[in-house]
Design a protein around this motif. Structure first.
Motif, PDB file in Angstrom:
ATOM      1  N   PHE A 154       0.841  -1.187   0.000  1.00  0.00           N
ATOM      2  CA  PHE A 154       0.000   0.000   0.000  1.00  0.00           C
ATOM      3  C   PHE A 154       0.880   1.243   0.000  1.00  0.00           C
ATOM      4  CE2 PHE A 154      -2.547  -3.279   2.061  1.00  0.00           C
ATOM      5  CZ  PHE A 154      -3.705  -3.212   1.315  1.00  0.00           C
ATOM      6  N   ILE A 155       0.530   2.186  -0.863  1.00  0.00           N
ATOM      7  CA  ILE A 155       1.274   3.442  -0.914  1.00  0.00           C
ATOM      8  C   ILE A 155       0.347   4.568  -0.498  1.00  0.00           C
ATOM      9  CG2 ILE A 155       2.378   5.087  -2.494  1.00  0.00           C
ATOM     10  CD1 ILE A 155       3.413   2.661  -4.038  1.00  0.00           C
ATOM     11  N   VAL A 156       0.800   5.392   0.431  1.00  0.00           N
ATOM     12  CA  VAL A 156       0.019   6.540   0.871  1.00  0.00           C
ATOM     13  C   VAL A 156       0.804   7.804   0.550  1.00  0.00           C
ATOM     14  CG1 VAL A 156      -1.129   7.654   2.817  1.00  0.00           C
ATOM     15  CG2 VAL A 156      -0.963   5.168   2.748  1.00  0.00           C
ATOM     16  N   GLU A 157       0.280   8.594  -0.382  1.00  0.00           N
ATOM     17  CA  GLU A 157       0.956   9.855  -0.734  1.00  0.00           C
ATOM     18  C   GLU A 157       0.432  10.966   0.151  1.00  0.00           C
ATOM     19  OE1 GLU A 157       1.121  11.075  -4.996  1.00  0.00           O
ATOM     20  OE2 GLU A 157       0.634  13.057  -4.209  1.00  0.00           O
ATOM     21  N   VAL A 158       1.355  11.628   0.859  1.00  0.00           N
ATOM     22  CA  VAL A 158       0.972  12.720   1.757  1.00  0.00           C
ATOM     23  C   VAL A 158       1.557  14.038   1.252  1.00  0.00           C
ATOM     24  CG1 VAL A 158       0.830  11.169   3.753  1.00  0.00           C
ATOM     25  CG2 VAL A 158       2.963  12.399   3.292  1.00  0.00           C
ATOM     26  N   MET A 159       1.123  15.135   1.853  1.00  0.00           N
ATOM     27  CA  MET A 159       1.612  16.438   1.420  1.00  0.00           C
ATOM     28  C   MET A 159       3.063  16.657   1.851  1.00  0.00           C
ATOM     29  SD  MET A 159      -1.460  19.164   1.484  1.00  0.00           S
ATOM     30  CE  MET A 159      -2.572  19.186   0.058  1.00  0.00           C
ATOM     31  N   GLY A 160       3.714  17.614   1.218  1.00  0.00           N
ATOM     32  CA  GLY A 160       5.109  17.928   1.509  1.00  0.00           C
ATOM     33  C   GLY A 160       5.885  18.092   0.226  1.00  0.00           C
ATOM     34  N   ARG A 161       5.809  19.268  -0.377  1.00  0.00           N
ATOM     35  CA  ARG A 161       6.446  19.468  -1.672  1.00  0.00           C
ATOM     36  C   ARG A 161       7.960  19.535  -1.518  1.00  0.00           C
ATOM     37  NH1 ARG A 161       2.430  23.261  -4.796  1.00  0.00           N
ATOM     38  NH2 ARG A 161       1.041  21.472  -4.665  1.00  0.00           N
ATOM     39  N   ASP A 162       8.427  20.223  -0.473  1.00  0.00           N
ATOM     40  CA  ASP A 162       9.870  20.407  -0.307  1.00  0.00           C
ATOM     41  C   ASP A 162      10.421  19.660   0.900  1.00  0.00           C
ATOM     42  OD1 ASP A 162       9.882  22.298  -2.466  1.00  0.00           O
ATOM     43  OD2 ASP A 162       8.925  23.683  -1.075  1.00  0.00           O
ATOM     44  N   THR A 163       9.529  19.275   1.813  1.00  0.00           N
ATOM     45  CA  THR A 163      10.005  18.651   3.041  1.00  0.00           C
ATOM     46  C   THR A 163       9.163  17.430   3.380  1.00  0.00           C
ATOM     47  OG1 THR A 163       8.530  20.001   4.371  1.00  0.00           O
ATOM     48  CG2 THR A 163      10.754  20.861   4.009  1.00  0.00           C
ATOM     49  N   GLY A 164       9.740  16.571   4.173  1.00  0.00           N
ATOM     50  CA  GLY A 164       9.061  15.331   4.498  1.00  0.00           C
ATOM     51  C   GLY A 164       8.515  15.274   5.907  1.00  0.00           C
ATOM     52  N   PHE A 165       8.201  16.436   6.510  1.00  0.00           N
ATOM     53  CA  PHE A 165       7.770  16.411   7.911  1.00  0.00           C
ATOM     54  C   PHE A 165       6.540  15.535   8.140  1.00  0.00           C
ATOM     55  CE2 PHE A 165      10.433  20.193   8.095  1.00  0.00           C
ATOM     56  CZ  PHE A 165      11.093  19.980   9.296  1.00  0.00           C
ATOM     57  N   ILE A 166       5.498  15.744   7.336  1.00  0.00           N
ATOM     58  CA  ILE A 166       4.285  14.932   7.524  1.00  0.00           C
ATOM     59  C   ILE A 166       4.600  13.464   7.262  1.00  0.00           C
ATOM     60  CG2 ILE A 166       1.975  14.434   6.620  1.00  0.00           C
ATOM     61  CD1 ILE A 166       1.585  17.356   6.092  1.00  0.00           C
ATOM     62  N   ALA A 167       5.356  13.197   6.209  1.00  0.00           N
ATOM     63  CA  ALA A 167       5.664  11.814   5.848  1.00  0.00           C
ATOM     64  C   ALA A 167       6.404  11.097   6.973  1.00  0.00           C
ATOM     65  CB  ALA A 167       6.486  11.774   4.560  1.00  0.00           C
ATOM     66  N   VAL A 168       7.411  11.745   7.540  1.00  0.00           N
ATOM     67  CA  VAL A 168       8.213  11.086   8.581  1.00  0.00           C
ATOM     68  C   VAL A 168       7.381  10.869   9.844  1.00  0.00           C
ATOM     69  CG1 VAL A 168      10.160  11.367  10.163  1.00  0.00           C
ATOM     70  CG2 VAL A 168      10.436  11.846   7.720  1.00  0.00           C
ATOM     71  N   ALA A 169       6.639  11.899  10.268  1.00  0.00           N
ATOM     72  CA  ALA A 169       5.849  11.757  11.491  1.00  0.00           C
ATOM     73  C   ALA A 169       4.750  10.715  11.297  1.00  0.00           C
ATOM     74  CB  ALA A 169       5.251  13.108  11.894  1.00  0.00           C
ATOM     75  N   ALA A 170       4.048  10.787  10.173  1.00  0.00           N
ATOM     76  CA  ALA A 170       2.962   9.837   9.931  1.00  0.00           C
ATOM     77  C   ALA A 170       3.512   8.436   9.710  1.00  0.00           C
ATOM     78  CB  ALA A 170       2.129  10.284   8.734  1.00  0.00           C
ATOM     79  N   GLY A 171       4.659   8.357   9.056  1.00  0.00           N
ATOM     80  CA  GLY A 171       5.252   7.054   8.799  1.00  0.00           C
ATOM     81  C   GLY A 171       5.728   6.388  10.081  1.00  0.00           C
ATOM     82  N   LEU A 172       6.350   7.175  10.960  1.00  0.00           N
ATOM     83  CA  LEU A 172       6.802   6.625  12.241  1.00  0.00           C
ATOM     84  C   LEU A 172       5.593   6.221  13.088  1.00  0.00           C
ATOM     85  CD1 LEU A 172       8.767   6.024  14.546  1.00  0.00           C
ATOM     86  CD2 LEU A 172       8.951   8.459  15.002  1.00  0.00           C
ATOM     87  N   ALA A 173       4.606   7.126  13.191  1.00  0.00           N
ATOM     88  CA  ALA A 173       3.442   6.860  14.027  1.00  0.00           C
ATOM     89  C   ALA A 173       2.565   5.757  13.440  1.00  0.00           C
ATOM     90  CB  ALA A 173       2.616   8.135  14.205  1.00  0.00           C
ATOM     91  N   GLY A 174       2.609   5.619  12.115  1.00  0.00           N
ATOM     92  CA  GLY A 174       1.765   4.613  11.472  1.00  0.00           C
ATOM     93  C   GLY A 174       2.464   3.281  11.294  1.00  0.00           C
ATOM     94  N   GLY A 175       3.739   3.240  11.643  1.00  0.00           N
ATOM     95  CA  GLY A 175       4.478   1.992  11.512  1.00  0.00           C
ATOM     96  C   GLY A 175       4.731   1.608  10.063  1.00  0.00           C
ATOM     97  N   ALA A 176       4.911   2.605   9.201  1.00  0.00           N
ATOM     98  CA  ALA A 176       5.133   2.328   7.779  1.00  0.00           C
ATOM     99  C   ALA A 176       6.464   1.633   7.562  1.00  0.00           C
ATOM    100  CB  ALA A 176       5.083   3.620   6.984  1.00  0.00           C
ATOM    101  N   GLU A 177       6.501   0.752   6.581  1.00  0.00           N
ATOM    102  CA  GLU A 177       7.719   0.007   6.284  1.00  0.00           C
ATOM    103  C   GLU A 177       8.764   0.900   5.612  1.00  0.00           C
ATOM    104  OE1 GLU A 177       4.871  -1.466   6.509  1.00  0.00           O
ATOM    105  OE2 GLU A 177       5.489  -3.042   7.891  1.00  0.00           O
ATOM    106  N   SER A 178       8.324   1.802   4.757  1.00  0.00           N
ATOM    107  CA  SER A 178       9.258   2.717   4.106  1.00  0.00           C
ATOM    108  C   SER A 178       8.676   4.119   4.085  1.00  0.00           C
ATOM    109  CB  SER A 178       9.536   2.288   2.661  1.00  0.00           C
ATOM    110  OG  SER A 178      10.232   1.069   2.632  1.00  0.00           O
TER     111      SER A 178
END
Lengths: 320, 320, 320, 320
Positions: free
Chosen positions: B165-189
């Motif tokens: 499953f791929i979840v595309e989140v906002m963040g054109r220049d930075t990955g803040f949402i991606a990293v926080a959501a990925g860590l909190a969501g237990g994402a594999e990558s």
């Protein structure tokens, strides 16, 4: 009747666990034993099956997914696959089977019943709600609420420019989720497979809305009616409006089931056990006209269910 | 100081209303008058401004969006546009301005301050969290929770096959949402603009996970790191895995703000008023090291904030 | 027919706004004018009324509460109060009235119709779901989901000791919310006004559950069946179990309405307008057997609706 | 160091599972073995312990409660109980212990460390947030959001009469949840154990608000400041206002943890393992000034943490 099997098959849908719980507890209440079959028809073929007790279904009523896991089985479409499943019916002493799933799963169950005579009761569990013989299938209400929640959030993003939001929801062949979510979400347009539309028409409506002072427009698209991204691109090209696309994808299959789905699942699961005990041979349980009813499974499979166009038109009238 | 103006500008973010409420009430509490400016700098130029009272901000603390509306203003980038805004400063007797928004809005505010000398206090309000001088900007916590909620739901859909499953989140220049959501969501990558990655590497990790028995993998992609659909296509081509894509899009900007965002907004709004009263000329308020602090706005604009790579690595370690 | 009035009355319920939107837009679609009456019958008496346009109901479909506000009116129970309301009917040129509310509001509307002949269509809006002539009233589904969400959260708190949780839900005379939430939440016991129970019996069931290995028990109590705190005290005295009480109270009346409530409200609102246009004099719209239907309002008022005891028993069987 | 134990103790809090997952995976990543101890110190005494693998903590990051279960242990307060626990330390070869819980659990851990020398790292997990040495404990953010969500819903119930809503939240000795939820929820009054108040004063403020045109008032009460029902009764007696009470109770302990709590839990869990590997003997990990830090456990236990009264006052100013 002493022992029945239960499996979930095809795409999963929220509320399947509540149905499993109802089947297991209702059966045990009446003195039956229940064998849980893992991974749909695959586990049936492989004998990945084990007894379920009262405690096996404790604390699952609120969980999305299915504790029995689910799968689509290519092997069960072959006579050889079904023969192996029959061996497991005999090995485990099953006298009836409850199948929770959608069209494809029901077809498999029906063929298996015809070939081997095992009594089967089907429970409609699919977010698509495209199964005839029932007004609602388990998971539909939850999926619609998930889509509506997304529309709510999009509605919040205030704008002063013409801006168009597109929300692509599930529904390859039918627009049930799109119509319900579009009506409940107050979407300006709803695009579904059952109803032809042209991009010109959609753009015309958008422009009319903005002239009347609408700050934003929300378009709900069933995946079967076209790609959200593609439609967004075309709208932008024709109108110049800033167009933003959300694709909900599989998150519609998850989430804790709504009360409606859990109650429906509980009632259908309990009724399925009653039907097997009463000697049903090949039925589907459903909810029609506000009541729990049963239909011949083959009748269900022979019919196509499509969206109520009156509701579709109502959504359009209320979004003027 | 007797009268201040307030506007929200740029992309909206959940919690902006809580900040507006705090500014208005704190100012009135100290005897100031507050003029609400509509549609960001556009309303500033057009004189679309009106007094706000205690009741103007009643029952808005829990609403997404912004009651003042927001916009991006091309006109404010021109000297002529800013001259018109200055006329409104004089007409309405403003002695200070609170600007809630992101980088672009702050640049405009800073130039305006330099040209006309109006004291300005900026409040960081953007879900992207890419503003330096503050650990958190208003709306970030809500957006992360929205993304995590989506991941939760996707996690529910049980499968017996390899599925990605791929979840595309906002963040054109930075990955803040991606990293926080990925860590909190237990994402594999987690794929972010700040950190180079290759599809080979991603696929390798996926395959390793499945060999270890993982039933599904979730990949969070910041939009700036690539298109979710495109990455999904490439993964499918290389691994053959069934790949499903969710694009959250603008729903991340909406929703009722979390408690964290409301408290942050309340504290920053109140502090902004204090700063203006104390004679600040061109500052941004923020939260750093757990405290409400202020920074020279020009210092903020000169710096780039990027994701903490330690947190990024932690997410990777915990998802083994 | 050229102009109709609309009001919400009594306790508010989530989805009332969706019904208002449907009435206003459907009426305008057919060329009617709509006068919004504020604060229920109080605004009717005081002439607190104003025209509603398409935009008056924009962006309200997802909001709890009612934009028209609601109240219980003592004055409308008097002939003098109703005479004043009639003056406003004449002043504003109303030819029909839509009343959204519960039993009490419908009684007022019915008397007013009998006295002055104004055509009235009632829409059932109450979380209690105790109105006959309809299977569901607007707000019930949302309230049940709110209660179920509370039960979910309570279910999470793991324990190793015998512990009993009591959740008191609304329902002074009927147990609709309690039964639906109890079934959907998997509650061990459900206490309702329609069904006598003894504390001995409740305690006996609790003890049996713990002996079977249950880690916790959840008891849902309709407020009409007793005070949650009092029942908790009695259980503790008799069993010694640690007993924790949650009283949901008015939070059950709020929240963003579910998709089900919004769709129901939209359909009932639209149908109410159609009925007035077709010359209905004193009706209630409802949903029965899965269809939108109408009933004589006086028939509705003469009947009592109580909980389906089959569903009640099912909840008990599934919670063994 | 080769093998460590982990347990959760005391009242559970949302995010404990995320902390367990972080400890287990971080430890395995560094080549350690982890033994999960069930039911807090009770399982430690009884030897109810088993090895945890990567898969043991799969798909738990989003779950409320704790997969290790929790309990309060009277036996561990006795030397005999601790002696038995020590036997299990030796039997399982533990060289370090991670304890997730609150004050009471930490006291037990500290005594055990003093008596037997086992290295201990504590992780603060309690919704009450009353542990010094950390700005946030795991579960607090989730509990606050749960309370705020309740306030949101109550705020929806429109009224035209003077009406007062009371929401009783957890907090026996401290008002952390009450202050945060009250500020974020825009409550008119917040009653906490740390700050004396009189009913006269509360009523005075209520009356003033209604005179200024407020349609409703919301009062948040920490359970330690008084009973919500009792306070409601007193307000009604003095003001005559209709007063409605909600008691949230244990539902504040449940629910899927927020992103903030999961990230905090992940960071604290990972740091706890690092500390044990670096030879820590008796520490607590926490977040202070925005950073992950460690403190001597005995220092933590010797200090009392109370609510920031500046934040308390801010809530009051913003609710004028």
């Amino acid at each position: 009747m002493q022992r029945i099997g239960i499996l979930t098959s095809g795409g999963d849908s929220p509320g399947m666990n509540a149905a499993i719980r109802a089947v297991v507890r209702k059966a045990i209440y009446h003195g039956l034993e229940v064998i849980g079959i893992k991974r749909g028809f695959n586990g049936f073929i492989d004998g990945d099956m084990e007894p379920m007790r009262l405690g096996s279904v404790a604390d699952i009523i609120h969980r999305g997914g299915t504790v029995l896991h689910t799968a689509r089985s290519e092997q069960f479409k072959t006579p050889a696959g079904r023969a192996k499943a029959w061996e497991n019916v005999e090995r485990f002493g099953l006298e009836g089977l409850v199948v929770i799933g959608g069209d494809g799963s029901f077809t498999g169950a029906s063929i298996f019943h015809r070939e081997y005579g095992l009594p089967v009761v089907a429970i409609p569990g699919t977010i698509d709600n495209d199964i005839s013989g029932t007004d609602y299938s388990i998971g539909f209400d939850t999926a619609v609420n998930t889509a509506v929640d997304a529309i709510n959030k999009i509605r919040d993003t205030a704008t002063s420019h013409e801006r168009t939001f597109i929300v692509e929801v599930m529904g390859r062949d039918t627009g049930f989720i799109a119509v319900a979510a579009g009506l409940a979400g107050g979407a300006e347009s709803i695009l579904i497979p059952e109803h032809p539309f042209s991009i010109e028409e959609v753009c015309h409506k958008l422009c009319k809305g903005y002239r009347r002072g609408k700050l934003h427009s929300i378009i709900v698209v069933a995946e079967g009616a076209g790609s959200g991204l593609e439609i967004g691109k075309q709208i932008k090209e024709r109108t110049g409006f800033d167009t933003k696309v959300t694709i909900l994808g599989h998150l519609q299959r998850g989430g804790t089931p709504t009360a409606f789905d859990r109650i429906l699942a509980s009632q259908l699961g309990a009724r399925a056990v009653e039907l097997l005990m009463q000697g049903a041979t090949c039925k589907m349980v459903g909810m029609a006209a506000g009541k729990i009813v049963e239909t011949d499974l083959d009748l269900v499979l022979g019919q196509k269910k499509t969206v109520d166009l009156d509701v579709y038109r109502l959504a359009s009238i209320l979004a003027i």
